[in-house]
Scaffold this active site. Structure first.
Site, PDB file in Angstrom:
ATOM      1  N   GLU A   1      35.299  53.245  60.023  1.00  0.00           N
ATOM      2  CA  GLU A   1      36.393  53.347  59.048  1.00  0.00           C
ATOM      3  C   GLU A   1      35.907  53.905  57.718  1.00  0.00           C
ATOM      4  OE1 GLU A   1      38.755  49.198  60.237  1.00  0.00           O
ATOM      5  OE2 GLU A   1      37.276  49.219  58.639  1.00  0.00           O
TER       6      GLU A   1
ATOM      7  N   GLY B   1      35.978  55.705  54.186  1.00  0.00           N
ATOM      8  CA  GLY B   1      36.936  56.126  53.170  1.00  0.00           C
ATOM      9  C   GLY B   1      36.229  57.089  52.234  1.00  0.00           C
TER      10      GLY B   1
ATOM     11  N   GLY C   1      31.807  52.347  53.972  1.00  0.00           N
ATOM     12  CA  GLY C   1      30.919  51.950  52.891  1.00  0.00           C
ATOM     13  C   GLY C   1      29.811  52.939  52.599  1.00  0.00           C
TER      14      GLY C   1
ATOM     15  N   CYS D   1      44.306  52.224  24.373  1.00  0.00           N
ATOM     16  CA  CYS D   1      43.980  51.278  23.315  1.00  0.00           C
ATOM     17  C   CYS D   1      43.232  50.099  23.931  1.00  0.00           C
ATOM     18  CB  CYS D   1      45.250  50.843  22.609  1.00  0.00           C
ATOM     19  SG  CYS D   1      46.074  52.248  21.882  1.00  0.00           S
ATOM     20  N   GLU D   2      42.054  50.387  24.434  1.00  0.00           N
ATOM     21  CA  GLU D   2      41.181  49.405  25.094  1.00  0.00           C
ATOM     22  C   GLU D   2      39.755  49.830  24.792  1.00  0.00           C
ATOM     23  OE1 GLU D   2      41.794  46.843  27.257  1.00  0.00           O
ATOM     24  OE2 GLU D   2      43.953  47.094  27.607  1.00  0.00           O
TER      25      GLU D   2
HETATM   26  C1  LIG Z   1      37.718  49.980  51.867  1.00  0.00           C
HETATM   27  C2  LIG Z   1      37.434  49.742  53.296  1.00  0.00           C
HETATM   28  C3  LIG Z   1      36.791  50.721  54.059  1.00  0.00           C
HETATM   29  C4  LIG Z   1      36.287  52.009  53.487  1.00  0.00           C
HETATM   30  O1  LIG Z   1      35.270  51.811  52.568  1.00  0.00           O
HETATM   31  P1  LIG Z   1      34.526  53.083  51.927  1.00  0.00           P
HETATM   32  O2  LIG Z   1      33.496  52.511  51.046  1.00  0.00           O
HETATM   33  O3  LIG Z   1      35.562  53.842  51.174  1.00  0.00           O
HETATM   34  O4  LIG Z   1      33.970  53.879  53.050  1.00  0.00           O
HETATM   35  C5  LIG Z   1      36.637  50.474  55.411  1.00  0.00           C
HETATM   36  N1  LIG Z   1      37.037  49.305  55.970  1.00  0.00           N
HETATM   37  C6  LIG Z   1      37.619  48.337  55.251  1.00  0.00           C
HETATM   38  C7  LIG Z   1      38.018  47.078  55.914  1.00  0.00           C
HETATM   39  C8  LIG Z   1      37.832  48.517  53.896  1.00  0.00           C
HETATM   40  O5  LIG Z   1      38.397  47.545  53.177  1.00  0.00           O
END
Ligand SMILES: *Cc1c(COP(=O)(O)O)cnc(C)c1O
Length: 379
Positions: A242, A244, A214, A309-310
């Site tokens: 985790e 992303g 996050g 087309c939105e």
């Molecule tokens: C999407 C997600 C992440 C990664 O979130 P980011 O904002 O991309 O860092 C980590 N853990 C879970 C469970 C997620 O659904």
């Protein structure tokens, strides 16, 4: 921007537009910042941010595991030879096929609701996801740790569920918390970790605390890492994370060409990428930096609109741009996360190509789909 104008226009020329491009040096730099800030923590890349196999291969080679949320994501991890402790399966509504794949691969499963105790494959290794029920500083659709979001167990449900899981013969590693994506305020993490550590007296020591991701590209990682390690220490647990977005967002740009302009009282700069290539502006009202690769005498205020087309198909609204002309190249920044991975073939538009810059040259890492491929699965 680390990529030169010359490299960008070369990529657009060679591979066409709309095109996602990534800078390998930026991907490596972000990954190192995470590993340095979090030290001994185990890092699982949340694949949904960008699941391109070339990017995944790089993260796997650097020792990262993967956080997966679907059968397809588990299949990508398996294709790269990852299994066991390197994989996590998450999700609020896992299918039988997803449980079976997780069991076969030996992935850690994150339990998201009480009912899952009865559904898990025998002898699963599990974490239990806590919903800390906070208000979270991000778009409503990106918040996963609020009282009305569908994710996780309430803190009250956690101790009993841990016992039920143990009684059912599962290996309980510990707890999981992920409050959402693109979190703006670091205090949200502090508050979430506090809600989780408040469970310490009821649940005792644990093997693992997974605090999710996050983090924004500009987040104070050392600060978040300190708080996360403190929370893990409260349980005597190993820390897992985790990320992303953080690992990929700043390493990606979307290249789109100006198709033309239209003046109707508002100024529209029409480009060849829209909601089908890049959904975040429409889905989350996200504002991304724009880099026009042209000069002009006048700067005016423009809405940047795609070809769909939105009416909502806008990449930016009311932004200053030098007067655009057909054929010029517009570069959109911070799109490495949830860009290509959210592209769709709505309107039978082929999904865009992706290319990687290795510091010397471009490598095509996903070719542009053909129109025929948009109906290939139809029978
Ligand atoms: C999407 C997600 C992440 C990664 O979130 P980011 O904002 O991309 O860092 C980590 N853990 C879970 C469970 C997620 O659904």
């Amino acid at each position: 921007m680390p990529l030169s104008r010359h490299a960008l226009s070369d990529a657009a020329q060679r591979f066409g537009t709309p095109l996602y491009v990534y800078d390998d040096a930026e991907l490596t730099a972000a990954r190192r910042r995470v590993q340095q800030a979090f030290g001994t923590a185990r890092v699982f890349y949340a694949m949904k941010a960008n699941p391109n196999l070339t990017l995944l291969r790089g993260f796997a080679a650097a020792g990262l595991g993967f956080e997966c949320v679907s059968l397809g994501e588990l299949a990508r991890a398996e294709a790269l030879g990852l299994s066991g402790e390197r994989l996590i399966l998450n999700g609020p509504a896992k299918s039988d096929a997803e449980y079976a794949a997780a069991a076969r691969l030996g992935a850690t499963i994150v339990v998201d609701r009480e009912e899952e105790v009865m559904l898990l494959p025998p002898g699963s290794r599990v974490l239990v996801r806590v919903n800390p029920s906070l208000t979270v500083s991000t778009h409503d659709h990106l918040a996963t740790g609020t009282a009305r979001s569908k994710f996780g167990l309430t803190p009250e449900q956690v101790p009993g569920t841990l016992n039920e899981l143990r009684d059912a013969g599962h290996e309980v590693l510990g707890l999981h918390v992920h409050i959402g994506s693109a979190i703006e305020q670091a205090e949200d993490f502090t508050a979430a970790f506090a809600r989780v550590t408040a469970l310490r007296s009821q649940v005792g020591e644990l093997g693992v605390l997974n605090v999710g991701g996050g983090w924004q590209s500009n987040a104070d990682l050392p600060g978040i890492a300190y708080e996360a390690h403190e929370a893990a220490r409260a349980f005597g647990a190993e820390l897992w994370v985790e990320p992303g977005r953080y690992l990929v967002a700043g390493a990606g740009w979307l290249l789109t060409r100006v198709v033309g302009t239209k003046r109707t009282g508002r100024n529209f700069c029409l480009v060849d990428a829209g909601m089908t290539e890049f959904l975040r502006p429409m889905l989350y009202g996200a504002a991304h930096p724009l880099y026009p690769m042209w000069d002009a005498l006048a700067t005016e205020i423009w809405d940047v609109a795609g070809p769909a087309c939105e009416s909502g198909d806008l990449l930016a609204r009311g932004v200053p741009l030098p007067t655009p002309q057909r054929g010029q190249l517009l570069v959109i920044g911070e799109v490495g996360a949830y860009g290509a991975s959210m592209s769709s073939s709505y309107l039978s538009r082929p999904r865009p190509a992706e290319a990687l810059w290795d510091g010397q040259e471009w490598h095509l890492i996903r070719r542009r789909e053909t129109p025929q491929e948009t109906w290939a699965a139809e029978v």
